[in-house]
Write a protein that holds these residues in place. Sequence first.
Motif, PDB file in Angstrom:
ATOM      1  N   MET A  17       0.838  -1.206   0.000  1.00 29.24           N
ATOM      2  CA  MET A  17       0.000   0.000   0.000  1.00 29.24           C
ATOM      3  C   MET A  17       0.871   1.254   0.000  1.00 29.24           C
ATOM      4  SD  MET A  17      -2.983   1.240  -0.296  1.00 29.24           S
ATOM      5  CE  MET A  17      -4.120  -0.108  -0.038  1.00 29.24           C
ATOM      6  N   LYS A  18       1.959   1.238   0.740  1.00 30.85           N
ATOM      7  CA  LYS A  18       2.848   2.402   0.759  1.00 30.85           C
ATOM      8  C   LYS A  18       3.462   2.626  -0.624  1.00 30.85           C
ATOM      9  CE  LYS A  18       6.517   4.687   3.261  1.00 30.85           C
ATOM     10  NZ  LYS A  18       7.525   4.619   4.298  1.00 30.85           N
ATOM     11  N   THR A  19       3.802   1.547  -1.310  1.00 38.92           N
ATOM     12  CA  THR A  19       4.329   1.662  -2.674  1.00 38.92           C
ATOM     13  C   THR A  19       3.310   2.337  -3.589  1.00 38.92           C
ATOM     14  OG1 THR A  19       5.689  -0.310  -2.368  1.00 38.92           O
ATOM     15  CG2 THR A  19       5.218   0.343  -4.641  1.00 38.92           C
ATOM     16  N   MET A  20       2.045   1.940  -3.473  1.00 37.68           N
ATOM     17  CA  MET A  20       1.005   2.563  -4.297  1.00 37.68           C
ATOM     18  C   MET A  20       0.793   4.023  -3.913  1.00 37.68           C
ATOM     19  SD  MET A  20      -1.785  -0.463  -4.787  1.00 37.68           S
ATOM     20  CE  MET A  20      -1.646  -1.164  -3.153  1.00 37.68           C
ATOM     21  N   LEU A  21       0.847   4.304  -2.610  1.00 32.11           N
ATOM     22  CA  LEU A  21       0.702   5.690  -2.158  1.00 32.11           C
ATOM     23  C   LEU A  21       1.834   6.567  -2.683  1.00 32.11           C
ATOM     24  CD1 LEU A  21      -0.451   5.070   1.517  1.00 32.11           C
ATOM     25  CD2 LEU A  21      -1.777   6.245  -0.261  1.00 32.11           C
TER      26      LEU A  21
ATOM     27  N   ASN B 143       3.324  12.236  -2.483  1.00 33.74           N
ATOM     28  CA  ASN B 143       4.754  12.394  -2.227  1.00 33.74           C
ATOM     29  C   ASN B 143       5.188  11.471  -1.083  1.00 33.74           C
ATOM     30  OD1 ASN B 143       4.247  13.739   0.294  1.00 33.74           O
ATOM     31  ND2 ASN B 143       3.884  15.631  -0.846  1.00 33.74           N
ATOM     32  N   LYS B 144       6.485  11.417  -0.849  1.00 32.67           N
ATOM     33  CA  LYS B 144       7.056  10.500   0.148  1.00 32.67           C
ATOM     34  C   LYS B 144       6.553  10.808   1.564  1.00 32.67           C
ATOM     35  CE  LYS B 144      11.486   8.575   1.575  1.00 32.67           C
ATOM     36  NZ  LYS B 144      12.934   8.580   1.383  1.00 32.67           N
ATOM     37  N   LYS B 145       6.481  12.081   1.897  1.00 30.50           N
ATOM     38  CA  LYS B 145       6.054  12.482   3.240  1.00 30.50           C
ATOM     39  C   LYS B 145       4.595  12.069   3.497  1.00 30.50           C
ATOM     40  CE  LYS B 145       5.921  16.517   6.278  1.00 30.50           C
ATOM     41  NZ  LYS B 145       6.155  17.955   6.394  1.00 30.50           N
TER      42      LYS B 145
ATOM     43  N   TYR C 154       3.225   9.309   6.196  1.00 29.72           N
ATOM     44  CA  TYR C 154       2.238   9.707   7.193  1.00 29.72           C
ATOM     45  C   TYR C 154       1.008   8.796   7.146  1.00 29.72           C
ATOM     46  CZ  TYR C 154      -1.369  12.354   9.585  1.00 29.72           C
ATOM     47  OH  TYR C 154      -2.393  12.720  10.422  1.00 29.72           O
ATOM     48  N   ILE C 155       0.499   8.541   5.948  1.00 28.22           N
ATOM     49  CA  ILE C 155      -0.695   7.694   5.804  1.00 28.22           C
ATOM     50  C   ILE C 155      -0.403   6.270   6.268  1.00 28.22           C
ATOM     51  CG2 ILE C 155      -2.273   6.627   4.127  1.00 28.22           C
ATOM     52  CD1 ILE C 155      -2.154   9.290   2.558  1.00 28.22           C
TER      53      ILE C 155
ATOM     54  N   SER D 253       1.897   5.232   8.425  1.00 33.25           N
ATOM     55  CA  SER D 253       2.075   5.219   9.885  1.00 33.25           C
ATOM     56  C   SER D 253       0.739   5.368  10.604  1.00 33.25           C
ATOM     57  CB  SER D 253       3.020   6.340  10.326  1.00 33.25           C
ATOM     58  OG  SER D 253       4.317   6.077   9.868  1.00 33.25           O
ATOM     59  N   THR D 254      -0.095   6.275  10.126  1.00 33.69           N
ATOM     60  CA  THR D 254      -1.421   6.462  10.715  1.00 33.69           C
ATOM     61  C   THR D 254      -2.252   5.191  10.584  1.00 33.69           C
ATOM     62  OG1 THR D 254      -1.335   8.823  10.195  1.00 33.69           O
ATOM     63  CG2 THR D 254      -3.510   7.884  10.641  1.00 33.69           C
ATOM     64  N   THR D 255      -2.139   4.545   9.440  1.00 32.50           N
ATOM     65  CA  THR D 255      -2.870   3.303   9.199  1.00 32.50           C
ATOM     66  C   THR D 255      -2.472   2.222  10.203  1.00 32.50           C
ATOM     67  OG1 THR D 255      -3.114   3.817   6.854  1.00 32.50           O
ATOM     68  CG2 THR D 255      -3.274   1.505   7.470  1.00 32.50           C
ATOM     69  N   ILE D 256      -1.203   2.165  10.533  1.00 31.56           N
ATOM     70  CA  ILE D 256      -0.729   1.166  11.496  1.00 31.56           C
ATOM     71  C   ILE D 256      -1.375   1.400  12.860  1.00 31.56           C
ATOM     72  CG2 ILE D 256       1.310   0.411  12.795  1.00 31.56           C
ATOM     73  CD1 ILE D 256       2.884   0.748  10.141  1.00 31.56           C
ATOM     74  N   PHE D 257      -1.443   2.652  13.298  1.00 30.29           N
ATOM     75  CA  PHE D 257      -2.075   2.954  14.590  1.00 30.29           C
ATOM     76  C   PHE D 257      -3.594   2.777  14.522  1.00 30.29           C
ATOM     77  CE2 PHE D 257       2.088   4.634  15.384  1.00 30.29           C
ATOM     78  CZ  PHE D 257       2.282   4.347  16.733  1.00 30.29           C
ATOM     79  N   LEU D 258      -4.206   3.084  13.377  1.00 30.82           N
ATOM     80  CA  LEU D 258      -5.635   2.810  13.212  1.00 30.82           C
ATOM     81  C   LEU D 258      -5.910   1.310  13.296  1.00 30.82           C
ATOM     82  CD1 LEU D 258      -6.685   5.296  10.389  1.00 30.82           C
ATOM     83  CD2 LEU D 258      -7.393   5.334  12.790  1.00 30.82           C
ATOM     84  N   SER D 259      -4.970   0.509  12.811  1.00 29.06           N
ATOM     85  CA  SER D 259      -5.110  -0.945  12.936  1.00 29.06           C
ATOM     86  C   SER D 259      -5.076  -1.368  14.399  1.00 29.06           C
ATOM     87  CB  SER D 259      -4.008  -1.667  12.150  1.00 29.06           C
ATOM     88  OG  SER D 259      -4.194  -1.474  10.775  1.00 29.06           O
ATOM     89  N   GLY D 260      -4.211  -0.715  15.171  1.00 31.07           N
ATOM     90  CA  GLY D 260      -4.191  -0.973  16.607  1.00 31.07           C
ATOM     91  C   GLY D 260      -5.546  -0.683  17.236  1.00 31.07           C
ATOM     92  N   PHE D 261      -6.176   0.413  16.818  1.00 30.99           N
ATOM     93  CA  PHE D 261      -7.512   0.750  17.311  1.00 30.99           C
ATOM     94  C   PHE D 261      -8.537  -0.273  16.830  1.00 30.99           C
ATOM     95  CE2 PHE D 261     -11.520   3.265  17.011  1.00 30.99           C
ATOM     96  CZ  PHE D 261     -11.706   3.453  18.373  1.00 30.99           C
ATOM     97  N   GLY D 262      -8.399  -0.705  15.582  1.00 27.40           N
ATOM     98  CA  GLY D 262      -9.301  -1.726  15.049  1.00 27.40           C
ATOM     99  C   GLY D 262      -9.201  -3.036  15.814  1.00 27.40           C
ATOM    100  N   VAL D 263      -7.983  -3.399  16.207  1.00 28.09           N
ATOM    101  CA  VAL D 263      -7.792  -4.607  17.021  1.00 28.09           C
ATOM    102  C   VAL D 263      -8.475  -4.426  18.375  1.00 28.09           C
ATOM    103  CG1 VAL D 263      -6.097  -6.074  18.194  1.00 28.09           C
ATOM    104  CG2 VAL D 263      -5.680  -5.322  15.840  1.00 28.09           C
ATOM    105  N   TYR D 264      -8.370  -3.229  18.944  1.00 31.17           N
ATOM    106  CA  TYR D 264      -9.065  -2.959  20.208  1.00 31.17           C
ATOM    107  C   TYR D 264     -10.573  -3.145  20.039  1.00 31.17           C
ATOM    108  CZ  TYR D 264     -11.155  -0.674  24.178  1.00 31.17           C
ATOM    109  OH  TYR D 264     -11.932  -0.416  25.274  1.00 31.17           O
TER     110      TYR D 264
END
Length: 189
Positions: free
Chosen positions: A97-101, A106-108, A112-113, A115-126
Amino acid sequence: MKLTYSFFYLFLVWNLFLAVIPFAITTYLVSLPKLNKYVFILWFCIWLLFLPNAPYIITDLLHLKVSTTHLLWLDILVIMAFALTGILLFYLSINDMKTMLLNLTNKKTAKYISSTTIFLSGFGVYLGRFLRYNSWEIISNPKVLFIDILQISIKPFNHQEAWLFTILFGAFLWLGNWAFKTFYSNPST
C-alpha cells in the motif's frame, strides 16, 4: 484437532482468512497497470476496514488460558503459526500500500498515511478484541459502532484502556513494520 479431540481452535482458520483479505486487495491493486485515483480511494477504504484482522490474530494468544497443561506447547505452536502468518500478511500489505501511495502522493504523505494506518489498525484490534466488533459491522451495525468510536474519541479519559491499547499495540506494529522494512529491503543481511 486429532490430538486434542477438539475443534476449539478452528476459529483461527476464519481469522486467517480475514487476514488474507487486505493482502489480496493490495496484491490485486499492485498488479494493475494503471490505477484510477478514485477507484484507489474506494479500495483503500475497504482495505483499511479489513486490515486490523491480520494483527488481531496475535491477541488470540489469550485463548491459551483455557489450554490443558500437557498440550500447552502444541496450542502455543498453533496459535503462533497463525499469528505470525497474519502479521507477515499485515506487513506485506502495508508495504504494498505504501508503494502505491508513493505513486499517487509524495514520500512524506505516503509515510504519514502508512504510519497512521498502522495505529488505526491498533484501534481496530481494540474494537475487535475488547468491544467484540467485526469488520462487517460497518455495514450491518454502523450506528452502534460509530457511537462507540465517537465516545472513545471525544471522551478519552473515560476510555483510557482503549487509548493505551491503541498506542501500545500501534507502537508494537509500527516497530515491527520498521524491522520488516529494514530486513525486507536488505535481504542479504
